[in-house]
Design an enzyme around this catalytic site. Structure first.
Site, short mmCIF file in Angstrom:
data_model
loop_
_atom_site.label_atom_id
_atom_site.label_comp_id
_atom_site.label_asym_id
_atom_site.label_seq_id
_atom_site.Cartn_x
_atom_site.Cartn_y
_atom_site.Cartn_z
N LYS A 184 53.95 33.57 47.78
CA LYS A 184 55.20 34.10 47.74
C LYS A 184 56.14 33.75 48.95
O LYS A 184 57.27 33.37 48.81
CB LYS A 184 54.89 35.74 47.70
N GLN A 212 52.16 44.52 48.14
CA GLN A 212 51.11 43.78 47.34
C GLN A 212 49.94 44.66 46.89
O GLN A 212 49.48 45.35 47.70
CB GLN A 212 50.58 42.74 48.09
N ASP A 251 59.77 43.86 42.04
CA ASP A 251 58.41 43.67 41.20
C ASP A 251 58.66 44.21 39.89
O ASP A 251 57.81 44.17 38.92
CB ASP A 251 57.28 44.36 41.86
N1 GUN Z 1 49.07 42.14 42.41
C1 GUN Z 1 48.90 41.62 41.36
N2 GUN Z 1 49.97 41.16 40.83
C2 GUN Z 1 51.07 41.56 41.53
C3 GUN Z 1 52.48 41.73 41.49
O1 GUN Z 1 53.10 41.09 40.57
N3 GUN Z 1 53.17 42.33 42.57
C4 GUN Z 1 52.24 43.10 43.45
N4 GUN Z 1 53.06 43.71 44.32
N5 GUN Z 1 51.19 43.16 43.65
C5 GUN Z 1 50.36 42.44 42.79
#
Ligand code: GUN
Length: 293
Positions: free
Chosen positions: A52, A96, A119
């Site tokens: 990211k 996350q 998100d």
């Molecule tokens: N863990 C797995 N996929 C995601 C996501 O799209 N966002 C976040 N914050 N954590 C995750």
């Protein structure tokens, strides 16, 4: 059969975003800024967050990574969320997941200002998605819809089967596919661990979105000729021939299913690259205050 090249589409979209950001900066506008909170040292989370941060650089965004050890208290984490909510330089941020067991993920998600929730996990964004209002949409389903759009795949009046009912993928995917929109306008069935006759449900589907996290679950005998297959699975399975010691396995038995399909996403290189790309699209929207002022 046509392979859906998520990697190429994601690269194209990141280029489009970078061009738009360059134009914004030329006009004296603020550089979009994404912050990410990473708790602990989970291998998968480390990889995703690093990807990211890298994607932010490719898009011309500012990014900030905030790390905590796994023993951080829920209260301390909520304090950090509050700081980011109030930080005017931060347009959007993510925490996350998964979080350590002693932290209630739902408390953390609900503490995020929904206007910065890139998100799309906050109940306000989920609720707005359900009634068709502008909102931040969860990255994986949003990325899949973008693939269907860019490949001009007809969805109107089609039967779509979604395998899996997670809050992050299955439920928002079903919502988007039934939305009065293009892509959308499908008749949607959601299957899960308590569904009887999954094979028959799948055989009736024009489009299958497999998001169960069960490697190779969808086999050729479950797929009708000409179906569109979207494979969300990314299970790590041990593989001694790989430097990392594992490879990613999809929920679809690609070798036998692919010859029957009109379109199929590979793993890796299908849905995966689009997920991070969707987060970048949401960050751009947050930076432009395009959804919420
Ligand atoms: N863990 C797995 N996929 C995601 C996501 O799209 N966002 C976040 N914050 N954590 C995750």
């Amino acid at each position: 059969m046509e392979l859906i090249d998520g990697k190429a589409v994601a690269a194209q979209i990141k280029q489009e975003i970078a061009a738009e950001v360059a134009q914004m900066l030329k006009e004296g506008k603020k550089q979009p800024h994404l912050a990410a909170i990473l708790v602990g040292h989970d291998g998968g989370s480390e990889t995703y967050v690093a990807a990211k941060v890298k994607a932010c650089a490719e898009c011309g965004f500012k990014s900030t990574l905030i790390r905590f050890e796994a023993d951080i208290t829920e209260e301390q984490l909520l304090e950090q969320v509050d700081k980011l909510n109030k930080d005017n330089d931060v347009d959007g941020f993510i925490v996350q997941l998964p979080l350590p067991k002693h932290i209630n993920e739902q408390h953390v998600i609900e503490a995020i200002d929904y206007r910065k929730d890139v998100d799309g996990f906050h109940p306000i964004n989920v609720g707005r998605l359900n009634i068709g209002l502008p909102c931040f949409v969860s990255a994986t389903p949003n990325g899949i819809v973008e693939l269907l759009r860019r490949y001009n795949i007809e969805t109107s009046s089609k039967k779509c089967v979604v395998l899996g009912r997670s809050n992050i993928v299955g439920k928002p995917m079903a919502t988007l596919m039934m939305q009065k929109a293009n892509p959308g306008d499908c008749t949607v069935t959601v299957c899960h661990s308590h569904t009887k006759n999954i094979k028959e449900e799948c055989l009736g589907a024009d489009i299958i979105v497999a998001a169960l996290g069960k490697p190779g679950f969808v086999t050729a005998d479950m797929v009708k000729d000409g179906a569109v297959i979207i494979d969300v699975g990314t299970t790590r399975v041990p593989d001694a021939t790989k430097k990392s010691g594992f490879r990613l396995s999809g929920d679809v038995c690609f070798e036998t299913v692919a010859p029957k399909c009109s379109y199929i996403t590979p793993v890796p290189g299908g849905v995966g690259p689009m997920t991070i790309c969707s987060l970048m699209r949401n960050t751009l929207l947050a930076g432009k205050k395009a959804i919420y002022k």
